[in-house]
Design a protein around this motif. Structure first.
Motif: not given
Length: 235
Positions: A19-20, A24-28, A14-17
């Motif tokens: 995060x990806x 993709x929207x240029x968030x850190x 869930x974390x990885x989903x």
């Protein structure tokens, strides 16, 4: 738009989903797998929005939210609670804990980005107001009036980040006499140069061979010293 988002969930998938999607929207993106770690990150680092799953062992999302909102150092951080059930009781409990918004699993991409971007704007405004309030308290009127402000006709200091010689020479010629122009041909070096020098504007070319200029914009917006510096993207 850029910001630092903390994703909290005890399930790595869930974390990885999330995060990806956010990357993709240029968030850190920062991540935590339990409540105490999430609280520690919020207390020790700059976090703009927290996305937290409500169903975690030991310390659930409601308790984490309650602790964040009860601490003056972290109470201003927006918290979005992610719940597997769209139950009114869950929302009421979340509101009582201080949650700012809710998402229901499976998380819809449009809803996720809409809520995150809206709360990032709110957090930015809140930070600016808190900074102004702090400055008002810490700076006396006499000190403020005694400052020597730059005259209106001072030549602005501008940074151009562009690896193509023909391109930056053309811009250099156009701005000659109108701006004090510095040029960085390496985007990484340009980022540090922008952070260390008080530029009034940063111009970034989109013509890099092996570098994403939007990533550079995101990095500049995530740094306190360059968060409000105007950026011109040359496309």
């Amino acid at each position: 738009m850029t910001a630092r988002i903390l994703v909290v969930d005890d399930i790595p998938a869930n974390v990885r989903l999330l995060e990806v999607r956010l990357l993709a929207e240029y968030f850190e993106v920062l991540t935590a797998t339990n409540g105490p770690h999430a609280i520690e990150i919020c207390e020790n680092g700059k976090v703009d929005v927290v996305l937290i799953d409500v169903t975690m062992p030991d310390m659930d999302g409601f308790e984490v939210c309650r602790r964040l909102k009860s601490d003056p150092a972290t109470s201003h951080i927006p918290v979005v609670m992610i719940t597997p059930l769209d139950q009114v009781s869950d929302r009421v409990r979340g509101l009582e804990a201080g949650a700012d918004d809710f998402l229901t699993k499976p998380v819809n991409d449009l809803q996720l980005m809409t809520r995150v971007k809206s709360l990032v704007r709110l957090k930015t405004l809140t930070d600016e107001l808190r900074l102004r309030a702090s400055t008002t308290r810490n700076i006396g009127i006499e000190e403020l009036l005694s400052r020597n402000f730059a005259s209106a006709d001072t030549t602005p200091k501008v940074l151009l980040i562009d690896e193509r010689k023909s391109s930056f020479e053309r811009v250099q010629k156009m701005l000659r006499g109108s701006a004090d122009l510095d040029i960085a041909t390496d985007p990484h070096a340009g980022f540090f140069q922008a952070a260390e020098t008080p530029y009034e504007c940063v111009m970034i070319s989109t013509g890099f061979a092996d570098f994403d200029p939007l990533r550079l914009c995101s990095q500049l917006r995530s740094l306190d010293r360059t968060r409000f510096v105007p950026i011109i993207l040359l496309a």
